[in-house]
Design an enzyme around this catalytic site. Structure first.
Site, PDB file in Angstrom:
ATOM      1  N   ASN A  46       0.832  -1.200   0.000  1.00  0.00           N
ATOM      2  CA  ASN A  46       0.000   0.000   0.000  1.00  0.00           C
ATOM      3  C   ASN A  46       0.870   1.254   0.000  1.00  0.00           C
ATOM      4  O   ASN A  46       1.687   1.414  -0.922  1.00  0.00           O
ATOM      5  CB  ASN A  46      -1.123  -0.035   1.051  1.00  0.00           C
ATOM      6  CG  ASN A  46      -0.744  -0.310   2.480  1.00  0.00           C
ATOM      7  OD1 ASN A  46      -0.224  -1.377   2.802  1.00  0.00           O
ATOM      8  ND2 ASN A  46      -1.009   0.617   3.364  1.00  0.00           N
ATOM      9  N   ASP A  47       0.710   2.142   0.944  1.00  0.00           N
ATOM     10  CA  ASP A  47       1.251   3.495   0.829  1.00  0.00           C
ATOM     11  C   ASP A  47       2.731   3.595   0.450  1.00  0.00           C
ATOM     12  O   ASP A  47       3.562   2.890   1.031  1.00  0.00           O
ATOM     13  CB  ASP A  47       1.154   4.223   2.175  1.00  0.00           C
ATOM     14  CG  ASP A  47      -0.196   4.102   2.833  1.00  0.00           C
ATOM     15  OD1 ASP A  47      -1.056   3.400   2.316  1.00  0.00           O
ATOM     16  OD2 ASP A  47      -0.357   4.725   3.900  1.00  0.00           O
TER      17      ASP A  47
END
Ligand SMILES: *[C@@H]1O[C@H](CO)[C@@H](O)[C@H](O)[C@H]1NC(C)=O
Ligand SMILES: *[C@@H]1O[C@H](CO)[C@@H](O)[C@H](O)[C@H]1NC(C)=O
Ligand SMILES: *[C@@H]1O[C@H](CO)[C@@H](O)[C@H](O)[C@H]1NC(C)=O
Ligand SMILES: *[C@@H]1O[C@H](CO)[C@@H](O)[C@H](O)[C@H]1NC(C)=O
Ligand SMILES: *[C@@H]1O[C@H](CO)[C@@H](O)[C@H](O)[C@H]1NC(C)=O
Ligand SMILES: *[C@H]1O[C@@H](CO)[C@H](O)[C@@H](O)[C@@H]1NC(C)=O
Length: 582
Positions: A65-66
């Site tokens: 993710n991020d």
């Protein structure tokens, strides 16, 4: 940031946490599923790899993710990212690490930060890098200290400054640097920003949080040594009814040119941008405004809507983004995360989830009212075979196929023109309350119009059983024209019609139509269609999973379903080579 809420029970599958939320009288529920049983499922990478990307950033397998702590340091770009080393869904998160010379080809390294100390034993979540005077990088990240997800802010420093890749990071024992006081919800307190230095010589950072549905960015200040942080009297900014704010990003932009500015810069002819990721809606929003350094407060301009109806960096699958100042090329670069739109079971089956959109240069539009984004120029080194089309007229209901390149892995730039705005359809006043996405769902690519819809049919099967159209449609509102740009996944895949997420993503394009031209660029990459309208004023990323329109069975068309004849002034399309990622 946090993606799927964890539960202390091992047997919850799945739990639905319904969080009812009121905004402008509208009820919205945000549900977060917890799949504890899948968090460590061994990956079986799909042999056919049908939907893996060729030139977008992704590791060989598992969940990402991020983007975290991006920085340009001693000639090397560093990308850290939230990564599950054990499976294709969220869990066991570490800071994976890759380095690059061009933001496109990456060398994978060992994870830089992972749970190991009392101050991050339950998780090493998102954060940012700051380069301190003396050319010393430091990372701030959120540590999870207990099973209740209590969040603290920690720092890490390179173990060996002579290592050009900064492979190893140390988390000193004076961590955590910041803990929540009694006024802060300890489980909604995360994602520290890159620090900036004020005129008083003190460092400042923001941490995302919420109180009574009012999203906010709490400010902390430290003296020069970066080690002694105290909470400022007021948050830098907050807005009612917006829910929790994740992954804040606060930076100056120039009113004069497209160059980037160092995060601490605060001279003349600048504006400031505050971007936050709305946990409830899962979109990255920003406002343009003024940073009042005396009050240490940020005031959005009255042209920026400060809430869910405001500007988005990208109107599609794009979240938890973060910028950094690239001192090598004097530009500000935006990185983000595009999650999957497939089912969790399919993610597990294919063995991976999440990609990063192409890094984008980001700057302030001359109007001062919005940002503009464009894929970094380095991407163009992957362009191979090219086809071109000039001055091709498209009457209503017509389409033309673009052949001769690998259209499932391509970069397409097109400029459309038209001779008159007279046929623009009226803009139904009741749509003013809708999101652009809702209007696109009503007025899709097959709904005939006046001026538009026209654009591209990407990842299309031969007989159009599947396609992802990216298109414009021009409306006449009472005082002006409104340009709608859509990237519509609703017919993108024959697979799992009911369970797959196939939104008709859309945004308006604030563009002057005096020259009667509109440009569109789409980066097509098997399961990603990342599009830039009007030179990057409106950006939309879609994730799609065609079953027929794959590899050399994919087709690309330009279409017009509007009464007004459209001209393809120029179209350039390239086959894209694979990026080196492993
Ligand atoms: C977690 O929260 C519960 C309820 O407030 C409390 O009883 C428990 O002691 C907490 N656990 C930890 C590890 O802080
Ligand atoms: C630090 O990095 C340099 C350059 O890679 C290397 O030669 C040196 O052995 C490293 N030092 C330690 C203590 O690992
Ligand atoms: C803190 O946030 C959590 C969600 O993470 C929520 O369940 C809890 O009610 C909040 N606590 C308070 C005191 O608002
Ligand atoms: C918005 O702010 C500008 C100055 O920044 C001002 O001139 C203008 O009148 C304001 N508009 C509204 C609608 O408040
Ligand atoms: C679609 O989903 C259903 C139910 O989850 C599943 O049984 C079926 O195999 C899926 N079909 C495809 C083509 O993946
Ligand atoms: C991406 O996945 C879709 C489909 O499951 C969700 O609806 C989105 O909320 C999600 N986006 C993010 C940022 O998590």
């Amino acid at each position: 940031m946090e993606i799927l809420r964890r539960s202390s029970s091992l047997w919850v599958l799945p739990i639905l946490l319904l969080c009812f939320f009121i905004n402008n009288g509208v009820f919205v529920d945000a549900s977060h599923k917890v799949y504890m049983h899948l968090q460590s499922t061994t990956s079986h990478v799909d042999a056919s790899k049908v939907h893996r990307t060729g030139y977008h950033f992704q590791p060989p397998k598992n969940w990402i993710n991020d983007p975290n702590g991006p920085m340009y340091y001693n000639g090397v770009y560093h990308l850290f990212y939230q990564y599950n080393p054990k499976g294709a869904i969220w869990g066991n998160i570490v800071w994976a690490h890759s380095v690059s010379k061009d933001l496109i080809n990456w060398i994978p390294l060992e994870p830089a930060i992972y749970p190991s100390k009392v101050f991050d034993k339950y998780g090493t979540w998102s954060g940012s890098a700051t380069i301190l005077p003396g050319n010393k990088p430091v990372i701030l990240y959120t540590g999870i200290v207990d099973a209740n997800k209590t969040q603290v802010q920690n720092y890490a420093i390179p173990a060996n400054m002579s290592d050009p890749y900064l492979r190893k990071w140390i988390k000193p024992d004076n961590n955590p640097l910041i803990v929540a006081d009694k006024t802060i919800n300890k489980s909604q307190f995360r994602d520290p920003t890159t620090a900036w230095m004020g005129r008083d010589g003190n460092w400042r950072i923001l941490v995302g949080s919420v109180r009574n549905h009012r999203g906010k960015v709490i400010m902390y200040k430290s003296n020069k040594n970066f080690m002694k942080w105290t909470k400022a009297k007021h948050p830098l900014h907050s807005a009612p009814g917006t829910g929790n704010w994740e992954c804040p990003d606060f930076f100056p932009v120039s009113l004069k040119n497209k160059n980037g500015l160092d995060t601490s810069y605060n001279g003349k002819d600048i504006k400031h941008v505050l971007k936050v990721s709305f946990d409830v809606t899962r979109f990255d929003h920003y406002t343009i405004g003024t940073y009042d350094t005396k009050k240490d407060k940020y005031f959005p301009d009255n042209t920026s809507i400060d809430g869910w109806k405001g500007l988005r960096l990208d109107y599609g699958n794009y979240y938890a983004s973060k910028t950094f100042f690239d001192s090598g090329k004097n530009r500000r670069i935006l990185l983000g995360w595009a999650n999957e739109s497939d089912t969790v079971d399919n993610d597990v089956r294919k063995g991976w989830a999440g990609v990063h959109p192409i890094p984008r240069k980001i700057w302030l539009d001359p109007s001062g009212k919005q940002l503009v984004q464009w894929p970094v120029q380095e991407l163009e080194t992957l362009r191979k075979k090219k086809v071109q089309l000039n001055n091709k007229k498209l009457n209503k209901g017509k389409k033309v196929e673009i052949k001769g390149i690998t259209v499932a892995q391509a970069d397409v730039e097109v400029i459309f023109s038209f001779t008159s705005l007279d046929k623009a359809e009226p803009f139904d006043p009741s749509w003013a309350d809708l999101y652009a996405q809702d209007v696109c769902a009503i007025k899709g690519s097959t709904v005939q119009g006046g001026l538009g819809p026209f654009g591209l049919l990407t990842l299309a099967s031969k007989n159009l059983e599947e396609y992802t159209p990216v298109f414009f449609r021009i409306f006449k509102a009472h005082d002006k024209y409104k340009v709608l740009m859509c990237s519509d996944a609703s017919r993108s895949s024959l697979k799992n019609e009911t369970t797959m997420y196939k939104p008709s993503f859309a945004g308006y394009v604030d563009v002057d139509l005096a020259d009667k031209k509109l440009s569109l660029r789409s980066l097509i990459d098997h399961s990603v269609v990342e599009s830039f309208g009007a030179g990057g004023k409106t950006c939309i990323t879609s994730r799609v999973y065609p079953t027929l329109a794959i590899f050399d069975k994919a087709h690309l068309f330009v279409f017009n379903n509007g009464a007004e004849r459209i001209t393809i002034e120029t179209l350039n399309a390239w086959s894209m080579a694979n990026a080196k990622l492993h």
